[in-house]
Write an enzyme that holds these catalytic residues in place. Sequence first.
Site, PDB file in Angstrom:
ATOM      1  N   LYS A 176       0.863  -1.185   0.000  1.00  0.00           N
ATOM      2  CA  LYS A 176       0.000   0.000   0.000  1.00  0.00           C
ATOM      3  C   LYS A 176       0.895   1.229   0.000  1.00  0.00           C
ATOM      4  O   LYS A 176       1.691   1.433   0.911  1.00  0.00           O
ATOM      5  CB  LYS A 176      -0.908   0.005   1.216  1.00  0.00           C
ATOM      6  CG  LYS A 176      -1.714   1.292   1.315  1.00  0.00           C
ATOM      7  CD  LYS A 176      -2.724   1.244   2.422  1.00  0.00           C
ATOM      8  CE  LYS A 176      -3.463   2.560   2.498  1.00  0.00           C
ATOM      9  NZ  LYS A 176      -4.474   2.550   3.555  1.00  0.00           N
ATOM     10  N   SER A 211     -10.233   5.645  -4.621  1.00  0.00           N
ATOM     11  CA  SER A 211     -11.176   6.754  -4.795  1.00  0.00           C
ATOM     12  C   SER A 211     -10.696   7.789  -5.810  1.00  0.00           C
ATOM     13  O   SER A 211     -11.489   8.301  -6.595  1.00  0.00           O
ATOM     14  CB  SER A 211     -11.435   7.407  -3.442  1.00  0.00           C
ATOM     15  OG  SER A 211     -10.212   7.829  -2.853  1.00  0.00           O
ATOM     16  N   ARG A 237     -10.715   9.896   1.979  1.00  0.00           N
ATOM     17  CA  ARG A 237     -10.588  10.525   3.301  1.00  0.00           C
ATOM     18  C   ARG A 237     -11.767  11.453   3.551  1.00  0.00           C
ATOM     19  O   ARG A 237     -12.220  11.606   4.676  1.00  0.00           O
ATOM     20  CB  ARG A 237      -9.238  11.237   3.419  1.00  0.00           C
ATOM     21  CG  ARG A 237      -8.125  10.188   3.439  1.00  0.00           C
ATOM     22  CD  ARG A 237      -6.741  10.751   3.641  1.00  0.00           C
ATOM     23  NE  ARG A 237      -5.760   9.682   3.386  1.00  0.00           N
ATOM     24  CZ  ARG A 237      -4.492   9.904   3.062  1.00  0.00           C
ATOM     25  NH1 ARG A 237      -4.027  11.140   2.986  1.00  0.00           N
ATOM     26  NH2 ARG A 237      -3.684   8.882   2.853  1.00  0.00           N
ATOM     27  N   LYS A 274      -2.257  -1.389  -3.805  1.00  0.00           N
ATOM     28  CA  LYS A 274      -3.077  -0.183  -3.740  1.00  0.00           C
ATOM     29  C   LYS A 274      -2.200   1.049  -3.830  1.00  0.00           C
ATOM     30  O   LYS A 274      -1.183   1.086  -3.136  1.00  0.00           O
ATOM     31  CB  LYS A 274      -3.806  -0.214  -2.393  1.00  0.00           C
ATOM     32  CG  LYS A 274      -4.723   0.921  -2.146  1.00  0.00           C
ATOM     33  CD  LYS A 274      -5.382   0.694  -0.821  1.00  0.00           C
ATOM     34  CE  LYS A 274      -6.142   1.921  -0.427  1.00  0.00           C
ATOM     35  NZ  LYS A 274      -6.459   1.905   0.977  1.00  0.00           N
ATOM     36  N   LYS A 331       1.758  10.150   6.531  1.00  0.00           N
ATOM     37  CA  LYS A 331       1.428   8.736   6.311  1.00  0.00           C
ATOM     38  C   LYS A 331       2.582   8.027   5.592  1.00  0.00           C
ATOM     39  O   LYS A 331       2.643   6.799   5.571  1.00  0.00           O
ATOM     40  CB  LYS A 331       0.114   8.596   5.537  1.00  0.00           C
ATOM     41  CG  LYS A 331      -1.130   8.867   6.386  1.00  0.00           C
ATOM     42  CD  LYS A 331      -2.380   8.130   5.879  1.00  0.00           C
ATOM     43  CE  LYS A 331      -3.562   8.364   6.821  1.00  0.00           C
ATOM     44  NZ  LYS A 331      -4.706   7.470   6.584  1.00  0.00           N
ATOM     45  N   GLU A 371       7.830  -6.473   1.416  1.00  0.00           N
ATOM     46  CA  GLU A 371       6.598  -6.331   2.209  1.00  0.00           C
ATOM     47  C   GLU A 371       5.697  -7.558   2.030  1.00  0.00           C
ATOM     48  O   GLU A 371       5.212  -8.140   2.990  1.00  0.00           O
ATOM     49  CB  GLU A 371       5.812  -5.090   1.759  1.00  0.00           C
ATOM     50  CG  GLU A 371       6.228  -3.784   2.390  1.00  0.00           C
ATOM     51  CD  GLU A 371       5.807  -3.676   3.863  1.00  0.00           C
ATOM     52  OE1 GLU A 371       5.175  -4.618   4.383  1.00  0.00           O
ATOM     53  OE2 GLU A 371       6.142  -2.666   4.482  1.00  0.00           O
ATOM     54  N   TYR A 398     -15.011   0.888  -6.923  1.00  0.00           N
ATOM     55  CA  TYR A 398     -16.285   1.582  -6.697  1.00  0.00           C
ATOM     56  C   TYR A 398     -17.201   1.422  -7.903  1.00  0.00           C
ATOM     57  O   TYR A 398     -18.383   1.735  -7.823  1.00  0.00           O
ATOM     58  CB  TYR A 398     -16.031   3.067  -6.402  1.00  0.00           C
ATOM     59  CG  TYR A 398     -15.184   3.248  -5.152  1.00  0.00           C
ATOM     60  CD1 TYR A 398     -15.764   3.112  -3.889  1.00  0.00           C
ATOM     61  CD2 TYR A 398     -13.820   3.478  -5.229  1.00  0.00           C
ATOM     62  CE1 TYR A 398     -14.990   3.236  -2.744  1.00  0.00           C
ATOM     63  CE2 TYR A 398     -13.040   3.603  -4.093  1.00  0.00           C
ATOM     64  CZ  TYR A 398     -13.630   3.477  -2.848  1.00  0.00           C
ATOM     65  OH  TYR A 398     -12.868   3.583  -1.721  1.00  0.00           O
TER      66      TYR A 398
END
Length: 334
Positions: A199, A279, A209, A253, A222, A238, A318
């Site tokens: 990610k 998004s 958000r 992502k 972040k 990872e 979505y």
Amino acid sequence: MTKFPARRLRRYRQAEWTRDLVAESTLSCSDLIQPFFLIDGIGKEEKINVMPGINRYSLDKLFFQLDKVEELKIPVVAIFPCLNDSVKNEIGTEAINENGLICNSIKEIKKRFPDLGVMADVALDPYTTHGHDGILNSSGQIMNDETVETLVKQARIQAEAGADIIAPSDMMDGRIGEIRKELESIGKKNTLIMSYAAKYSSAFYGPFRDAVSSKLSKGASKSTYQMDFRNTNEAILEAGLDVEEGADILLVKPGLPYLDIVFRLKTEFKLPTFAYQVSGEFAMIKAAAERGMIDETNSILESLMCFKRAGCDGIISYFSIDVANELKKMGIER
Ligand code: PBG
């Protein structure tokens, strides 16, 4: 390879049936996961300005959407909470409330839709006043191990509520192993873990958000836990750790700008590999389509097929309901 004119690749492309005959990738409803944003209350349906066509629903309203999801044979939904500031605090205590919005919703959804897969997000950002996925120390750093303790409890209550897939999106080190141990210890042997293995720290999460009302208000960036988008070998590291720690499914992502990562993870680990069309990617397609710059349906179908071509076994999008509708029209379901 034989040369022209013995080999004319346009022979494959001459008609729809020849193109279909030799197509290397397929997209079907069974590849799709539809995310939903949940709010407290009844009879509520709120528009999200930055995500045209996507709403936040109270549970009763969500059920109507789930009827649609089931009818379209979309196998899984991912649920995210959007909470009032009054239930948030510095350490995200609401994330471990077994009677909170998410756990109650999981129980009700599984009661009404026992055959529908439910995926729950493990991270603290919808629950903390500062919007971070973890717990901050006094100098604003995100504390890894203390956060993992809370995440383990969060995963546990979600699994106990009936979540089929636990999806840690927090990017703390070591959380997959701890969650797997906890799930085994409570007898949840069949609960899947879809790890947000790679990610990236991304500007494409902006609209999300807004949707879950978790704007960052303080603390480090972040980027101190999400990955640096300049890196690809690090994604292998990872994912390798998550595989060792017991992840069942790997997730990349954002999606489209990161298909090289999808391809590398799939090639390296051969685990079920998913991508999240986030998004911001949704918003870009919507905005361009609304302005008549691109054709919405065709752009969406193409983007999802590209995930499959890159090696994805499934996609969180979505657009899932829209895509399933289109596939149905084309006579493609499962
Ligand atoms: C946070 C989380 C984010 C998304 C899913 N889970 C945002 C973030 O990391 O800040 C983004 C999804 C999207 O943009 O659609 N745990």
